[in-house]
Write a protein that holds these residues in place. Structure first.
Motif, PDB file in Angstrom:
ATOM      1  N   ARG A  84       0.052  18.493  39.892  1.00 18.71           N
ATOM      2  CA  ARG A  84      -0.182  17.501  40.941  1.00 18.71           C
ATOM      3  C   ARG A  84       1.146  17.049  41.557  1.00 18.71           C
ATOM      4  O   ARG A  84       1.239  16.842  42.777  1.00 18.71           O
ATOM      5  N   ILE A  85       2.156  16.906  40.721  1.00 19.08           N
ATOM      6  CA  ILE A  85       3.482  16.540  41.222  1.00 19.08           C
ATOM      7  C   ILE A  85       3.990  17.597  42.187  1.00 19.08           C
ATOM      8  O   ILE A  85       4.574  17.287  43.237  1.00 19.08           O
ATOM      9  N   TRP A  86       3.780  18.877  41.850  1.00 16.45           N
ATOM     10  CA  TRP A  86       4.219  19.948  42.738  1.00 16.45           C
ATOM     11  C   TRP A  86       3.491  19.891  44.080  1.00 16.45           C
ATOM     12  O   TRP A  86       4.107  20.019  45.145  1.00 16.45           O
ATOM     13  N   VAL A  87       2.193  19.675  44.055  1.00 15.74           N
ATOM     14  CA  VAL A  87       1.416  19.574  45.293  1.00 15.74           C
ATOM     15  C   VAL A  87       1.904  18.405  46.136  1.00 15.74           C
ATOM     16  O   VAL A  87       2.088  18.518  47.358  1.00 15.74           O
ATOM     17  N   ASP A  88       2.119  17.263  45.504  1.00 21.75           N
ATOM     18  CA  ASP A  88       2.594  16.086  46.245  1.00 21.75           C
ATOM     19  C   ASP A  88       3.993  16.301  46.805  1.00 21.75           C
ATOM     20  O   ASP A  88       4.309  15.831  47.909  1.00 21.75           O
ATOM     21  N   PHE A  89       4.838  17.008  46.055  1.00 22.35           N
ATOM     22  CA  PHE A  89       6.190  17.275  46.532  1.00 22.35           C
ATOM     23  C   PHE A  89       6.158  18.162  47.779  1.00 22.35           C
ATOM     24  O   PHE A  89       6.890  17.918  48.749  1.00 22.35           O
ATOM     25  N   ILE A  90       5.334  19.188  47.759  1.00 20.65           N
ATOM     26  CA  ILE A  90       5.227  20.072  48.927  1.00 20.65           C
ATOM     27  C   ILE A  90       4.736  19.294  50.143  1.00 20.65           C
ATOM     28  O   ILE A  90       5.186  19.512  51.273  1.00 20.65           O
ATOM     29  N   ALA A  91       3.823  18.343  49.906  1.00 20.55           N
ATOM     30  CA  ALA A  91       3.233  17.602  51.020  1.00 20.55           C
ATOM     31  C   ALA A  91       4.114  16.455  51.513  1.00 20.55           C
ATOM     32  O   ALA A  91       4.153  16.179  52.720  1.00 20.55           O
ATOM     33  N   ASP A  94       9.821  11.221  47.459  1.00 19.14           N
ATOM     34  CA  ASP A  94       9.178   9.911  47.352  1.00 19.14           C
ATOM     35  C   ASP A  94       7.709  10.022  46.968  1.00 19.14           C
ATOM     36  O   ASP A  94       7.171   9.142  46.285  1.00 19.14           O
ATOM     37  N   ALA A  95       7.069  11.085  47.385  1.00 24.16           N
ATOM     38  CA  ALA A  95       5.638  11.232  47.109  1.00 24.16           C
ATOM     39  C   ALA A  95       5.352  11.478  45.634  1.00 24.16           C
ATOM     40  O   ALA A  95       4.241  11.203  45.169  1.00 24.16           O
ATOM     41  N   ILE A  96       6.331  11.981  44.894  1.00 23.54           N
ATOM     42  CA  ILE A  96       6.076  12.312  43.490  1.00 23.54           C
ATOM     43  C   ILE A  96       6.555  11.224  42.524  1.00 23.54           C
ATOM     44  O   ILE A  96       6.340  11.333  41.322  1.00 23.54           O
ATOM     45  N   VAL A  97       7.198  10.188  43.056  1.00 23.23           N
ATOM     46  CA  VAL A  97       7.757   9.150  42.184  1.00 23.23           C
ATOM     47  C   VAL A  97       6.701   8.515  41.279  1.00 23.23           C
ATOM     48  O   VAL A  97       6.911   8.381  40.067  1.00 23.23           O
ATOM     49  N   PRO A  98       5.525   8.112  41.780  1.00 28.43           N
ATOM     50  CA  PRO A  98       4.556   7.451  40.897  1.00 28.43           C
ATOM     51  C   PRO A  98       4.115   8.315  39.716  1.00 28.43           C
ATOM     52  O   PRO A  98       4.141   7.863  38.570  1.00 28.43           O
ATOM     53  N   LEU A  99       3.701   9.553  39.980  1.00 31.61           N
ATOM     54  CA  LEU A  99       3.249  10.414  38.888  1.00 31.61           C
ATOM     55  C   LEU A  99       4.398  10.792  37.960  1.00 31.61           C
ATOM     56  O   LEU A  99       4.206  10.910  36.741  1.00 31.61           O
ATOM     57  N   ALA A 100       5.583  10.994  38.519  1.00 35.83           N
ATOM     58  CA  ALA A 100       6.736  11.312  37.685  1.00 35.83           C
ATOM     59  C   ALA A 100       7.051  10.154  36.744  1.00 35.83           C
ATOM     60  O   ALA A 100       7.373  10.361  35.565  1.00 35.83           O
TER      61      ALA A 100
END
Length: 273
Positions: free
Chosen positions: A230-237, A241-247
């Motif tokens: 999910r982090i990878w998908v959010d990073f691509i999109a 900043d988009a991956i900070v919460p899940l990370a």
């Protein structure tokens, strides 16, 4: 200053000099470790962490990771600890080959490991096709995630537990046998408690590796999403900043597990009683 004091001062300076150099070198590495954490965590102020984690996609990814990683860790522990004991205590033909096979998943790139798993359990392989026919698909399923996590993470518990068993004095096991305890009772009452700290360390490493696994999981079970995929998908999109919460959630889970296990791993073993 007397001659004795001068000698002591010179000896002390000679001792401190290498330690100072080692400390500086180690400090550089520690700064290199810490700086990415500090800079990354500095982004949390501009990101809606709670709001993002409350979204369905994020909650599903967290749930999937918390379901699969403990299962993979349990499988690795149940199967890996006995193997570690055999490798620590027995000598037999082919032992070197088995030791190499245990280490192999650590040195093979995870994506390659995932591809190798697909060649065994993929939908169009005999095993994968048979599993699909009975309604238990081994790819693109939570079971596929567990297979991928176990493949890449299990070596940690085997290697660490083997070191723990290797450090146990065999004379203690022999004493247990001489008192009438069988091999399994000796393993349970003597070997396992004495190697428990090493085993716990291996379990922690296995869980941390499993819950953070991405490469093999992406190949075997890109769906359903785990936290890393999910982090990878959010990073691509949306970028970093988009991956900070899940990370942050992934980091928090890992830290909680490590701290908790370290706390309980501090209980004295049989040797210290």
């Amino acid at each position: 200053m007397s001659l004795v004091d001068a000698t002591r001062s010179a000896t002390r300076s000679r001792r401190l000099s290498p330690l100072l150099v080692f400390g500086v070198l180690g400090g550089i590495l520690l700064v290199y470790f810490a700086l990415p954490f500090v800079v990354f965590l500095g982004r949390t102020g501009s990101v809606p962490v709670a709001e993002t984690l409350s979204q369905t996609a994020s909650r599903t990814a967290v749930r999937n990771s918390l379901l699969t990683a403990p299962v993979a860790t349990a499988i690795a522990t149940v199967l890996g600890v006995p193997l570690a004991y055999v490798l620590a205590r027995e000598t037999f033909p082919g032992k070197r080959l088995i030791e190499a096979l245990v280490v192999l998943p650590l040195v093979v790139p995870p994506v390659v490991g995932g591809a190798m798993l697909l060649s065994v359990v993929g939908r169009f392989t005999p095993i994968g096709a048979a599993a699909t026919r009975v309604g238990v698909p081994l790819t693109d399923s939570l079971l596929g995630v567990v297979l991928a996590q176990t493949f890449v993470a299990a070596p940690f518990v085997v290697i660490t537990a083997r070191a723990g068993f290797g450090a146990v004095d065999e004379r203690l096991e022999q004493a247990s046998r001489s008192l009438g305890y069988g091999p399994l009772a000796t393993f349970r009452r003597v070997s396992l408690p004495l190697a428990s700290r090493a085993i716990v360390a291996g379990v922690v490493l296995t869980f941390a590796r499993a819950i953070g696994e991405f490469g093999a999981t992406m190949m075997v079970a890109y769906n359903p999403r785990t936290m890393p995929t999910r982090i990878w998908v959010d990073f691509i999109a949306g970028g970093i900043d988009a991956i900070v919460p899940l990370a942050l959630a992934l980091l928090a889970i890992t830290l909680v597990v490590v701290v908790t296990v370290q706390r309980f791993a501090g209980v004295p073993t049989v040797v210290e009683r």
